[in-house]
Scaffold this motif. Structure first.
Motif, PDB file in Angstrom:
ATOM      1  N   LYS A 156       0.851  -1.184   0.000  1.00  0.00           N
ATOM      2  CA  LYS A 156       0.000   0.000   0.000  1.00  0.00           C
ATOM      3  C   LYS A 156       0.888   1.236   0.000  1.00  0.00           C
ATOM      4  CE  LYS A 156      -4.176  -1.868   2.195  1.00  0.00           C
ATOM      5  NZ  LYS A 156      -5.152  -1.705   3.306  1.00  0.00           N
TER       6      LYS A 156
ATOM      7  N   SER B  94       0.496   5.658  -0.272  1.00  0.00           N
ATOM      8  CA  SER B  94      -0.324   6.873  -0.388  1.00  0.00           C
ATOM      9  C   SER B  94       0.567   8.095  -0.269  1.00  0.00           C
ATOM     10  CB  SER B  94      -1.384   6.922   0.720  1.00  0.00           C
ATOM     11  OG  SER B  94      -2.250   5.818   0.640  1.00  0.00           O
TER      12      SER B  94
ATOM     13  N   GLY C 166      -2.372  11.021   1.816  1.00  0.00           N
ATOM     14  CA  GLY C 166      -3.609  10.267   1.994  1.00  0.00           C
ATOM     15  C   GLY C 166      -4.229   9.721   0.727  1.00  0.00           C
ATOM     16  N   LYS C 167      -3.702  10.083  -0.458  1.00  0.00           N
ATOM     17  CA  LYS C 167      -4.226   9.570  -1.721  1.00  0.00           C
ATOM     18  C   LYS C 167      -3.517   8.266  -2.071  1.00  0.00           C
ATOM     19  CE  LYS C 167      -4.362  10.351  -6.694  1.00  0.00           C
ATOM     20  NZ  LYS C 167      -3.830  11.157  -7.821  1.00  0.00           N
ATOM     21  N   GLU C 168      -4.272   7.159  -2.135  1.00  0.00           N
ATOM     22  CA  GLU C 168      -3.677   5.848  -2.388  1.00  0.00           C
ATOM     23  C   GLU C 168      -3.460   5.610  -3.880  1.00  0.00           C
ATOM     24  OE1 GLU C 168      -4.397   1.108  -1.283  1.00  0.00           O
ATOM     25  OE2 GLU C 168      -5.551   2.682  -0.255  1.00  0.00           O
TER      26      GLU C 168
ATOM     27  N   GLU D  87       5.078   6.355   8.008  1.00  0.00           N
ATOM     28  CA  GLU D  87       4.751   7.637   7.374  1.00  0.00           C
ATOM     29  C   GLU D  87       5.952   8.555   7.531  1.00  0.00           C
ATOM     30  OE1 GLU D  87       1.406  11.249   7.581  1.00  0.00           O
ATOM     31  OE2 GLU D  87       1.090   9.357   8.652  1.00  0.00           O
TER      32      GLU D  87
ATOM     33  N   GLN E 282       2.790   7.648   2.941  1.00  0.00           N
ATOM     34  CA  GLN E 282       2.380   6.558   3.829  1.00  0.00           C
ATOM     35  C   GLN E 282       2.592   5.249   3.064  1.00  0.00           C
ATOM     36  OE1 GLN E 282      -0.168   9.037   2.898  1.00  0.00           O
ATOM     37  NE2 GLN E 282       0.699  10.389   4.448  1.00  0.00           N
ATOM     38  N   TYR E 283       3.253   4.275   3.680  1.00  0.00           N
ATOM     39  CA  TYR E 283       3.574   3.047   2.960  1.00  0.00           C
ATOM     40  C   TYR E 283       3.463   1.824   3.863  1.00  0.00           C
ATOM     41  CZ  TYR E 283       8.074   3.737   5.281  1.00  0.00           C
ATOM     42  OH  TYR E 283       9.058   3.930   6.231  1.00  0.00           O
TER      43      TYR E 283
END
Length: 420
Positions: free
Chosen positions: A87, A89, A92-94, A113, A209-210
């Protein structure tokens, strides 16, 4: 006279349909190897071994001789895999894996993050600015660079090399470019590099964010396959291609139709042709399918360190890797390193016009010919020059291949081998 002409025409037509049937075989083989059944011929779900079992049966059906019943030359490697979904982002946009981003294949499992620090072209074009930037503490940041923003391919390539080596000692890297080229590695590094497609994120993004899950396998069992046809002499010619590919990035499979199911199809086509001839070949002909090329030419490196035919008796290595396009011609990579052999290819092609725009290149370490060349064995690598935009992407599927020069390469190599 008419009867003789009819017989000659019949033989020619028979030969034509024989090769046409081989092209049907080629398409069937490429479609099969790039199907979901083989898991991308990588190192998730043992895709390489599933492919090896299938290719072993193909070699047996051609009735090649082997050193073992299944033609295997087993060995072990280390490899990093990504069987589970990641995942990613930005603010906040994935993003979508495989189509909008991939991770560098040497990345460890990691989750978190971090803030993003953008690198501009001014930093790399000004010695003082670069020196100042390098003195800053980036250990809690991801550094991001956008090829579009730099608007300078050479500068971007230079920056990318520096970032992949993490000369800035950052927590991670974000490299934004027009294409996503997934790969494979047999080692791990202590920082995270993520490749993002141009336009997928805002160039002013502030946070990342990963959640990345990798599995590093230290003793992965794999295998080369080698079959052969005995010749009148022990001197041999090797026809080689790698059969492995990239497998999965999470649930996204990399089919590897052109890279390199096409090369496998060329080797097996040549094996079928020479086996069907009643006359014993002058040279011993060896048909080698290597694994772990994508991990660093490990299969061919294993073979040259453990040759089943003495390297000093190996006259020539003919390697095939991505041979199913060719709209712009073909490359005989390493051709300039073997000028006498290159002259033979050129003479054949000048007379028969099998392929168009054939270019011999300087030394290259880009495929399985390289370990042989490094050992002093004459070796070249056939590669078709065309629309290879699907290289190392999930779009490298069988339906996108033109086979523009496949038959021409086959005939060129066939005639070369029969020249003695």
């Amino acid at each position: 006279m008419i009867k003789k002409i009819s017989i000659s025409i019949g033989l020619c037509m028979s030969s034509f349909f024989c090769f046409a049937q081989d092209m049907d075989y080629t398409r069937t083989l490429v479609e099969k190897l790039s199907s979901k059944e083989f898991h991308g011929r990588g190192y998730v779900n043992k895709g390489d071994s599933v492919a090896a079992a299938y290719l072993s049966k193909e070699m047996k059906s051609i009735k090649l001789k082997g050193f073992t019943d299944n033609y295997y030359q087993p060995y072990s490697i280390s490899v990093n895999t990504f069987a589970k979904n990641t995942k990613l982002s930005f603010d906040g946009k994935e993003l979508k894996p495989a189509s909008e981003y991939v991770v560098n294949p040497d990345v460890r499992t990691g989750k978190g993050e971090a803030k993003i620090t953008w690198i501009t072209k001014d930093i790399f074009k000004n010695t003082y600015a670069l020196s100042t930037f390098m003195k800053k503490d980036h250990s809690n940041s991801f550094l991001a660079i956008d090829s579009t923003g730099l608007n300078n391919p050479e500068l971007y390539d230079f920056a990318q090399v520096m970032m992949k080596k993490n000369v800035f000692d950052a927590k991670g890297m974000v490299l934004i470019n027009g294409k996503l080229k997934y790969s494979a590695k047999n080692k791990l590094v202590d920082f995270t590099t993520i490749l993002v497609k141009t336009g997928a994120i805002d160039s002013k993004a502030k946070t990342i964010q990963y959640d990345i899950k990798s599995e590093f396998i230290e003793d992965y069992k794999t295998q080369n396959l080698l079959g052969y046809l005995p010749g009148k002499t022990d001197t041999c010619i090797l026809f080689t291609a790698h059969y492995d590919h990239l497998g999965y990035f999470g649930e996204n499979m990399y089919p590897g139709a052109n890279d390199n199911a096409s090369g496998v199809a060329m080797v097996l086509n040549l094996a079928k042709y020479f086996k069907a001839k009643k006359k014993k070949p002058h040279y011993t002909l060896v048909f080698a399918l290597f694994s772990a090329e994508e991990v660093g030419l490990l299969g061919s490196k294993h073979y040259v360190e453990n040759p089943l035919f003495p390297l000093e008796q190996t006259k020539m290595v003919l390697n095939f890797d991505m041979v199913a396009t060719g709209e712009k011609g073909i490359y005989v990579i390493n051709g300039q390193m073997v000028p006498d052999e290159m002259k033979k290819f050129q003479a054949i092609n000048k007379e028969k016009e099998y392929v168009f725009n054939m270019f011999g290149t300087p030394e290259s370490s880009s495929s399985d010919h390289a370990p042989f060349h490094d050992k002093g064995v004459k070796a070249v690598f056939f590669y078709t020059h065309g629309d290879n935009a699907d290289y190392h992407e999930t779009t490298d599927t069988a339906d996108r291949l033109s086979y523009k020069q496949f038959e021409g390469i086959f005939k060129l190599v066939r005639d070369y081998v029969e020249m003695k």
